[in-house]
Scaffold this motif. Sequence first.
Motif, PDB file in Angstrom:
ATOM      1  N   GLU A 115       0.825  -1.213   0.000  1.00 49.03           N
ATOM      2  CA  GLU A 115       0.000   0.000   0.000  1.00 49.03           C
ATOM      3  C   GLU A 115       0.856   1.260   0.000  1.00 49.03           C
ATOM      4  O   GLU A 115       0.584   2.222  -0.722  1.00 49.03           O
ATOM      5  N   ALA A 116       1.879   1.270   0.832  1.00 48.27           N
ATOM      6  CA  ALA A 116       2.737   2.455   0.924  1.00 48.27           C
ATOM      7  C   ALA A 116       3.433   2.737  -0.405  1.00 48.27           C
ATOM      8  O   ALA A 116       3.561   3.894  -0.812  1.00 48.27           O
ATOM      9  N   LEU A 117       3.866   1.693  -1.092  1.00 47.33           N
ATOM     10  CA  LEU A 117       4.535   1.885  -2.375  1.00 47.33           C
ATOM     11  C   LEU A 117       3.564   2.390  -3.440  1.00 47.33           C
ATOM     12  O   LEU A 117       3.857   3.341  -4.163  1.00 47.33           O
ATOM     13  N   LEU A 118       2.404   1.775  -3.551  1.00 45.95           N
ATOM     14  CA  LEU A 118       1.450   2.180  -4.578  1.00 45.95           C
ATOM     15  C   LEU A 118       0.870   3.558  -4.305  1.00 45.95           C
ATOM     16  O   LEU A 118       0.553   4.307  -5.237  1.00 45.95           O
ATOM     17  N   ASN A 119       0.728   3.911  -3.031  1.00 45.69           N
ATOM     18  CA  ASN A 119       0.152   5.214  -2.693  1.00 45.69           C
ATOM     19  C   ASN A 119       1.035   6.389  -3.100  1.00 45.69           C
ATOM     20  O   ASN A 119       0.587   7.539  -3.087  1.00 45.69           O
ATOM     21  N   GLU A 120       2.275   6.105  -3.455  1.00 44.95           N
ATOM     22  CA  GLU A 120       3.156   7.169  -3.922  1.00 44.95           C
ATOM     23  C   GLU A 120       2.849   7.577  -5.368  1.00 44.95           C
ATOM     24  O   GLU A 120       3.336   8.607  -5.843  1.00 44.95           O
ATOM     25  N   HIS A 121       2.042   6.781  -6.066  1.00 52.24           N
ATOM     26  CA  HIS A 121       1.671   7.120  -7.447  1.00 52.24           C
ATOM     27  C   HIS A 121       0.856   8.412  -7.443  1.00 52.24           C
ATOM     28  O   HIS A 121      -0.066   8.569  -6.634  1.00 52.24           O
ATOM     29  N   PRO A 122       1.147   9.360  -8.299  1.00 58.58           N
ATOM     30  CA  PRO A 122       0.495  10.669  -8.249  1.00 58.58           C
ATOM     31  C   PRO A 122      -1.007  10.642  -8.533  1.00 58.58           C
ATOM     32  O   PRO A 122      -1.707  11.601  -8.209  1.00 58.58           O
TER      33      PRO A 122
END
Length: 577
Positions: A483-490
């Motif tokens: 979740e933390a990695l994907l949530n960085e997508h703009p």
Amino acid sequence: MTPQQLFRALVASGDVVADKLDEISARAPDRTFIYYGEEDRPVSYAEFRREADRLAAGLAALGVQPDDRISVFTRNSYIAALAMFAAWRAGAVYCPVNFLYTGKLLTHQLADTAPKVLLTDVNMSSVLAPILGELRLPKLVMHLPRESDHDFTGASMPPSLARATTVHRLDDVMATSGHFTPVARGYGDVANIVYTSGTTGPAKGVVQPFRWINQYTFLYRQLLNADDTLYCDLPMYHVGGAFFRVAKAAWLGATVALYDKFSSTHFWQRIERSGATHAILLDVMVPWLMSAPHEAHERQNALKMVHMQPLPPNHNDVARRFGIDFVTCGFGQTESGLGFLSLIEECPEGTGTAAAQWRGRPRGDILSSAAAHGVMRVDGTASLKKGFMGKPCALFDVCLLDDADAALPDGEIGQLAIRPRFPELLLKTYFNRSEAMLKACSNLWFHTGDACSRDADGVYHFVDRMGDVFRVRGEKVSSYTIEALLNEHPKIRATAAVAVPAAVGEEEDCAVFVQLIEGESLSADALLEHAREIMPRYMVPKYVRFIDALPLTPTNKIEKYKLRQRLLEELRSGTSA
């Protein structure tokens, strides 16, 4: 401080929060205890004590005895706070009920708790009426909002409800006059039965003594004082709202700005109007606030400290954008209280909250008090591993256990286990669940149900709930990490990762439910291509589903079990979401 010194300081502060109401009312009767923002209404310590004692006297007149249970089922956070203190002052046990519960969930909790009195409001009548055939209702105390009240809806009480049990108007119950003497309570007496959220399994009633509330709020109280205003939009059936906000303010003699629910659009207006110096941001609250357009005046507020749980990777960006000097994080739980607390310095002195708006402890006092009480201090610009919690409070022994309850070395992922060094710091038991309590406390450790890791320097990191650490292709995968990695997508506002049984073998596959920022578009193929670029292959989700809004509890935790069930039903039926 040594563990013994810390414990002596905790006890010296007073173990019973209900007694603090008398203390502050005598010392500073006109100080505002609750600013009820829904009605723009300040309530002083003396006024709140009088109202609580009138309700406590009314409950006693209804036959409430010490240790009887009072269930509270209302969306009105002020009424809930009043009922909480009234229950304590009558010697009874505060038993809040999730106001979103209906049907079997509501029936289960009320039947399990078996309260002497259920305090509710007329807006909940339509939810209570259908369960009459499955539940023997106790005496009802009913809040009937006036037309001028913010929660007036015009709802009326179904006749079937009045026929099923005795119903008393809250105003009539509080109409008692004369002096009321609160029932004396001790540190080991039961204060609350608070049910777990149930998002990962059946809800259990956590029986908390008064000292548990003291322990849960103690470390954080060392960072604040009576000049602070604590913003609260968490529900009063949640330990964060009832105790980490309202009870903590009472201990400090501070003000709590109380609202019935979180609002991303009105958050900063509320902060400005109430003069709040401290707030809590949970989970998806952070991306909601960060996704709002920048405004010239967004740093012009008194909010100097925010507790973030879990700690997001962009905590320093959040703090610097809004001029927040400190962010705190740690590990808190309905059963074990606050076992970890860390203080992160986000803005250099003079660059955060303006001196003219600063209230509460001076910056230097906050830092020195944190150090004296063992609160870990961190530079906000430093690189912190995901799930950073810090070091444990000296009141507890802490370790990581494997499936056989053997202690694990540094670097391994295991279940966080806690053991109190002094009496009545943790829950007393699970209500009507002695077997569950025995299992949770096997081998003399309380098993938190959370997977964590520990570095060589003794710093702990949250990995996930034990049920949300799953194995894919021989590797342990944390939904939190995905979740933390994907949530960085703009283009992504929030993500929830869940595990489903793999089509082949005994392991699991990962699925993600993605909520995009309003107005943005993204295909599943594009998301998977992005995932392959930023994470190991075994972490790349097998299933991607876009969703308009993630299902949330009132405390803004994602209800992953609903998402998992939705996908499993889809896969079984062969349909596409």
